[in-house]
Motif scaffolding. Sequence first.
Motif, PDB file in Angstrom:
ATOM      1  N   ALA A  64       4.817  -6.475   7.690  1.00 36.58           N
ATOM      2  CA  ALA A  64       3.710  -5.726   7.080  1.00 36.58           C
ATOM      3  C   ALA A  64       4.214  -4.444   6.436  1.00 36.58           C
ATOM      4  CB  ALA A  64       2.647  -5.409   8.122  1.00 36.58           C
ATOM      5  N   THR A  65       3.752  -4.205   5.206  1.00 35.42           N
ATOM      6  CA  THR A  65       3.998  -2.954   4.484  1.00 35.42           C
ATOM      7  C   THR A  65       2.650  -2.421   4.020  1.00 35.42           C
ATOM      8  OG1 THR A  65       6.176  -3.674   3.710  1.00 35.42           O
ATOM      9  CG2 THR A  65       5.117  -1.877   2.507  1.00 35.42           C
ATOM     10  N   TRP A  66       2.379  -1.170   4.343  1.00 33.93           N
ATOM     11  CA  TRP A  66       1.119  -0.533   3.929  1.00 33.93           C
ATOM     12  C   TRP A  66       1.424   0.548   2.898  1.00 33.93           C
ATOM     13  CZ3 TRP A  66      -4.129  -0.923   4.697  1.00 33.93           C
ATOM     14  CH2 TRP A  66      -4.558  -1.892   5.599  1.00 33.93           C
ATOM     15  N   SER A  67       0.582   0.627   1.871  1.00 35.10           N
ATOM     16  CA  SER A  67       0.723   1.700   0.881  1.00 35.10           C
ATOM     17  C   SER A  67      -0.262   2.812   1.204  1.00 35.10           C
ATOM     18  CB  SER A  67       0.462   1.168  -0.530  1.00 35.10           C
ATOM     19  OG  SER A  67      -0.923   1.089  -0.792  1.00 35.10           O
ATOM     20  N   TYR A  68       0.171   4.036   0.945  1.00 33.71           N
ATOM     21  CA  TYR A  68      -0.715   5.200   1.115  1.00 33.71           C
ATOM     22  C   TYR A  68      -0.652   6.037  -0.148  1.00 33.71           C
ATOM     23  CZ  TYR A  68       3.475   8.008   2.036  1.00 33.71           C
ATOM     24  OH  TYR A  68       4.692   8.637   1.914  1.00 33.71           O
ATOM     25  N   ASP A  69      -1.717   6.752  -0.400  1.00 40.50           N
ATOM     26  CA  ASP A  69      -1.822   7.499  -1.660  1.00 40.50           C
ATOM     27  C   ASP A  69      -1.227   8.897  -1.559  1.00 40.50           C
ATOM     28  OD1 ASP A  69      -2.607   7.994  -4.345  1.00 40.50           O
ATOM     29  OD2 ASP A  69      -4.369   9.042  -3.631  1.00 40.50           O
ATOM     30  N   THR A  70      -1.650   9.676  -0.572  1.00 37.97           N
ATOM     31  CA  THR A  70      -1.174  11.056  -0.461  1.00 37.97           C
ATOM     32  C   THR A  70      -0.513  11.344   0.875  1.00 37.97           C
ATOM     33  OG1 THR A  70      -3.408  11.722   0.238  1.00 37.97           O
ATOM     34  CG2 THR A  70      -2.856  11.965  -2.099  1.00 37.97           C
TER      35      THR A  70
ATOM     36  N   TRP B  50       2.904   3.926  -5.998  1.00 36.16           N
ATOM     37  CA  TRP B  50       3.618   4.185  -7.251  1.00 36.16           C
ATOM     38  C   TRP B  50       5.025   4.731  -7.026  1.00 36.16           C
ATOM     39  CZ3 TRP B  50       3.106   2.143 -11.791  1.00 36.16           C
ATOM     40  CH2 TRP B  50       1.858   1.743 -12.244  1.00 36.16           C
ATOM     41  N   SER B  51       5.496   4.769  -5.791  1.00 30.23           N
ATOM     42  CA  SER B  51       6.898   5.133  -5.574  1.00 30.23           C
ATOM     43  C   SER B  51       7.771   3.924  -5.896  1.00 30.23           C
ATOM     44  CB  SER B  51       7.112   5.573  -4.129  1.00 30.23           C
ATOM     45  OG  SER B  51       6.909   4.490  -3.234  1.00 30.23           O
ATOM     46  N   TRP B  52       9.081   4.140  -6.019  1.00 28.14           N
ATOM     47  CA  TRP B  52       9.989   3.023  -6.279  1.00 28.14           C
ATOM     48  C   TRP B  52       9.998   2.041  -5.110  1.00 28.14           C
ATOM     49  CZ3 TRP B  52      11.328   1.794 -10.901  1.00 28.14           C
ATOM     50  CH2 TRP B  52      11.521   2.766 -11.883  1.00 28.14           C
ATOM     51  N   ARG B  53       9.872   2.552  -3.886  1.00 29.00           N
ATOM     52  CA  ARG B  53       9.836   1.674  -2.711  1.00 29.00           C
ATOM     53  C   ARG B  53       8.558   0.823  -2.724  1.00 29.00           C
ATOM     54  NH1 ARG B  53      11.092   4.788   2.702  1.00 29.00           N
ATOM     55  NH2 ARG B  53      11.208   2.632   3.412  1.00 29.00           N
ATOM     56  N   TYR B  54       7.488   1.386  -3.224  1.00 27.12           N
ATOM     57  CA  TYR B  54       6.233   0.634  -3.365  1.00 27.12           C
ATOM     58  C   TYR B  54       6.413  -0.512  -4.356  1.00 27.12           C
ATOM     59  CZ  TYR B  54       1.325  -0.046  -4.911  1.00 27.12           C
ATOM     60  OH  TYR B  54       0.099  -0.560  -5.259  1.00 27.12           O
ATOM     61  N   LEU B  55       7.034  -0.233  -5.497  1.00 19.29           N
ATOM     62  CA  LEU B  55       7.246  -1.274  -6.495  1.00 19.29           C
ATOM     63  C   LEU B  55       8.209  -2.346  -5.979  1.00 19.29           C
ATOM     64  CD1 LEU B  55       7.542   0.993  -9.664  1.00 19.29           C
ATOM     65  CD2 LEU B  55       5.523  -0.217  -8.833  1.00 19.29           C
ATOM     66  N   TRP B  56       9.239  -1.909  -5.242  1.00 24.82           N
ATOM     67  CA  TRP B  56      10.177  -2.871  -4.665  1.00 24.82           C
ATOM     68  C   TRP B  56       9.461  -3.794  -3.675  1.00 24.82           C
ATOM     69  CZ3 TRP B  56      15.380  -3.809  -5.558  1.00 24.82           C
ATOM     70  CH2 TRP B  56      16.031  -4.604  -4.621  1.00 24.82           C
ATOM     71  N   ALA B  57       8.589  -3.204  -2.845  1.00 25.32           N
ATOM     72  CA  ALA B  57       7.853  -4.012  -1.862  1.00 25.32           C
ATOM     73  C   ALA B  57       6.929  -5.004  -2.549  1.00 25.32           C
ATOM     74  CB  ALA B  57       7.066  -3.102  -0.923  1.00 25.32           C
ATOM     75  N   LEU B  58       6.235  -4.579  -3.616  1.00 27.06           N
ATOM     76  CA  LEU B  58       5.351  -5.503  -4.337  1.00 27.06           C
ATOM     77  C   LEU B  58       6.138  -6.624  -4.998  1.00 27.06           C
ATOM     78  CD1 LEU B  58       2.808  -3.082  -6.081  1.00 27.06           C
ATOM     79  CD2 LEU B  58       2.379  -4.585  -4.141  1.00 27.06           C
ATOM     80  N   ALA B  59       7.292  -6.272  -5.556  1.00 28.56           N
ATOM     81  CA  ALA B  59       8.063  -7.285  -6.273  1.00 28.56           C
ATOM     82  C   ALA B  59       8.589  -8.364  -5.337  1.00 28.56           C
ATOM     83  CB  ALA B  59       9.211  -6.616  -7.024  1.00 28.56           C
ATOM     84  N   ARG B  60       8.864  -8.022  -4.080  1.00 32.36           N
ATOM     85  CA  ARG B  60       9.473  -8.984  -3.163  1.00 32.36           C
ATOM     86  C   ARG B  60       8.485  -9.565  -2.156  1.00 32.36           C
ATOM     87  NH1 ARG B  60      15.002  -8.246  -0.659  1.00 32.36           N
ATOM     88  NH2 ARG B  60      14.676 -10.500  -0.802  1.00 32.36           N
ATOM     89  N   ALA B  61       7.230  -9.128  -2.209  1.00 38.60           N
ATOM     90  CA  ALA B  61       6.258  -9.572  -1.206  1.00 38.60           C
ATOM     91  C   ALA B  61       5.826 -11.013  -1.457  1.00 38.60           C
ATOM     92  CB  ALA B  61       5.040  -8.665  -1.210  1.00 38.60           C
ATOM     93  N   GLU B  62       5.639 -11.737  -0.357  1.00 31.82           N
ATOM     94  CA  GLU B  62       5.082 -13.080  -0.455  1.00 31.82           C
ATOM     95  C   GLU B  62       3.563 -13.035  -0.568  1.00 31.82           C
ATOM     96  OE1 GLU B  62       5.178 -17.418   1.863  1.00 31.82           O
ATOM     97  OE2 GLU B  62       6.048 -15.639   2.820  1.00 31.82           O
ATOM     98  N   PHE B  63       2.966 -11.960  -0.007  1.00 29.77           N
ATOM     99  CA  PHE B  63       1.511 -11.825  -0.031  1.00 29.77           C
ATOM    100  C   PHE B  63       1.141 -10.417  -0.475  1.00 29.77           C
ATOM    101  CE2 PHE B  63       2.470 -14.879   3.369  1.00 29.77           C
ATOM    102  CZ  PHE B  63       1.721 -15.975   2.955  1.00 29.77           C
TER     103      PHE B  63
END
Length: 953
Positions: A606-612, A627-640
């Motif tokens: 599980a990966t959760w995104s937070y805004d502030t 919108w961080s780079w780690r957020y984009l990396w997680a979205l790109a590699r996520a199965e769900f």
Amino acid sequence: MTDFSCVITAGGENGGSEGSDALRASVASVLGQSLRGSEAVVVLAARADAPTRTAARALADSSPDRVRLIHPDPAARTTGALRNAGLDAATGRYVLVLTPGERLHRHACRNLWQAGERSRADLVAGRWSRTTEEGGKEQEPPWQGELYPRSRTVARFADAPQLVVRDALVTGFCLRREAARRHGLRYEEDLAHGEILFGPLAAAAVGRITLVRRLIVTGRAVPDRARDLAALVEAHRRVAATLDALGLPALREERERAFVRDHLVPLARSFPRLPAARRTRAAAMAARVLTVPVPQELPPLERVAATLLARGDAEGVLTAAYALSRPATVCAPVTPVAAGEGGRMEWDEHCPVDVTELGHQYRQFGGARLMNRLTRCTAEEGRLLLEGRLVLPPHLAPDAPFTATLEFRARGGARAVAFPVDDVRHDGKGVTWGARADVSRLLRPIGVRDTAWDARLILEAGGVRSVSDLFGPQDLVEGTAVRFAARPRLGQLAGDTWEPYITLKDHLALRLTARRRPARTTRRLVRYATHFRPARKAKLLARALRKRLDRYRSRGFKATTYNTWLTRLPVRRGSVVFESHMGRCYGDSPRALHEEIRRQGLKLRATWSYDTSPAGFPDDARLVRRWSWRYLWALARAEFWVDNQGFPQHLRKPARTTYLQTWHGSAYKRMGFDETRVRLQNAPQRERLQQAVHRFDHFLVRSEHDVATLARAYRLPEDRLLRTGYPRNDALVAERTRTETEGRLPRPPLAGALGIDDHKKVVLYAPTFRGGPAAGGKQARRRLLLDVREFAERFGDSYTLLVRAHYLEAARLPLCPPGTVIDVSRHHDVSELLALADVLVTDYSSIMFDFALLDRPVLLYAPDLDTYAAERGSYFDLREKAPGPVTETQEELFGQLAELKKSDIRHASHRAAFAAEFGAYDRGDAARQVVAAVFSRQGASRTTDHHDRGAGR
């Protein structure tokens, strides 16, 4: 005959070199008009000084065909007489009057002329802006937004009352010249600021008026209210008398209130910047000319300021000025009105204005901000001598003895130096104190980036501390030559003198200055080194580098990089990215699904995104900032992907990723492509929305109503719909079952955390979203339609009101008695609040569909129901299908709340039908069904995988 005559007076009441510069600016704006048939009529007073005469002649000689110089009768000495001479000399079809310094927008005359010719109105008015007192920036009066929401034509000025209620026609309007002569419109020659009266007289005489939503005039000067108060009051009185003569007493009363807000309150706010002598003169003048009672409908602090001005109390107005800029600060020894008055409070014994609304009676020592008035700042035996008085109303004063410390803190840093305060005396209404600080010996700055130190007083009693800044008017320190030797750690070349001064926020501070030759020489060398050509080039290079780095951090660059490169990465099996309300909270259906996955022990990362802020998010999940780079990396590699609002539209979903859209509520108002706003968008915008919706692989619905509205509005095919209900509502179904079998008590643990008494019922007020987010992605602060203060007064003994603002907005709540009103807008999971609430008050929010599952009373407070439904559109008649009474006034709402049992019985069947129609698939097992349908069939094993917390940027 020209199209436009712009009358500009020269040498009247504004003379000197500034008058000549202002004249040039005004005439230049006329000559620069896109409507070439416009002329400048310059009326030169006989008493004009040499620079003004020279400037006027030069302007007329340079453009003889468009600038006419008029020499009126030498007896015409006032501005009103000069303007009348200009009206007589005008030849244009329309005539407009400018004060020297006011500038026409480039297309002002064209916009006014076109509006007048099209509407055949005799008066055409537009927006104008003025230079602010701080910094000289241009700013429009805030009330112009209400007056000019759009361009329109009115048959009479009463149809646009702000024209005469405010000083809207002091500039920025034109008259048809023939109409002005037909009605005999003239400026009052004995009246300074006669433009205040001329505009309303013209509006009342001509009849048909066109309002243009265009900026016409800029550069209008703010009047010197301390000097011209008598003239402003006289002009206002004549306008009020005109309204009375026209049989419009309601407009006159409204103008009385507007005059206080537009002139008296700004005058009071300016008191800290005025010298003591000017404050005294201004207060004395106000006492002579302000004879009309202060309107009672004003906010309390504005009423206090106007009352003290009318009494000529200069020191009281100075205190009120501080309170106006800091409403949450206790600035006066507020006292109870009288026994048996229901806890009403007044400003003080000399100004009995009701200030109960401020809520100072509910504040406590330590939590309250107290005004600390600096009364003396001087040098004594090489030390800084400070004396002051701290306001401390009797109900705030603790029983323990007081001790005090004077502290200087480096601005923008953590360093602080404390000095003892030996003289502390409490007299029942305040604390008088005095301190001698050896700043030369004990205050040792580094000398770089810590050259300003702010002063504050720390008052302690019984282990409770109260911290206050030292307030003082600007003239308290100016001209006193209070200086002390300074010993920076970098040596005397960094600075050699401490000087006290009053900041722009009216607080005392010390600054490190250079008065001796070595320090002055060093500062000049440093300035030269940082400002000569190579240094300037280095700064430009550094600025360009920062802009390039900012581009790499921009969302546009990140989205391009994500879509081009990151989406090519292989999918990481079993990885899930959760997001709720665009990362603003850990709640809703994504939270319910995450907890169900943990309960079942599925091996999903599980990966959760937070805004502030990551506060409140789960400890066993990886956290990434939106919108961080780690957020984009997680979205790109996520199965769900799992969310309830929508991942950023600009990001493509990888081909091997499954997107589960849980959505955030059933629809009353029109959504998606059914919205008028969306239908009016251009094709690329609509296509972008369609592409974002096409990313959904699964979409949850809770009834066939969702299928007919949301699914159709977003053009979702049938095979993407999951008829499971919302996972977030499983908790509500379970809570209803528990209540029916065990009763309402004990309450959920949240009640204890919020400090709610068991004997009080809980009302949750959750209004809908009514606008766009504020600039910069911040939450927009909006005033609630419900008066929560009145609710606390009427129902505070038996109810606790929980206020839940929309996640894109923030509520402005007044201070109320403890335990009566609680702001729960930042609570992550709204389902916990619904389970706690006994009653729901809302308007058009989808929260009513969820709360109906609990079978508890729902009250709808919708004062703008018809307007909202017409503008936004709706899928059904709310009055016909509502789960509870629909009230349009606050009194109706409070009446239903007072007879809640009767209302509950009357609407029980409506509520049951509402829940059955809009929550047919909410059976309490939605999370289990969704996990089985989406996650379990992917072959996930039953081993939980935990990850460390992280905060990506």
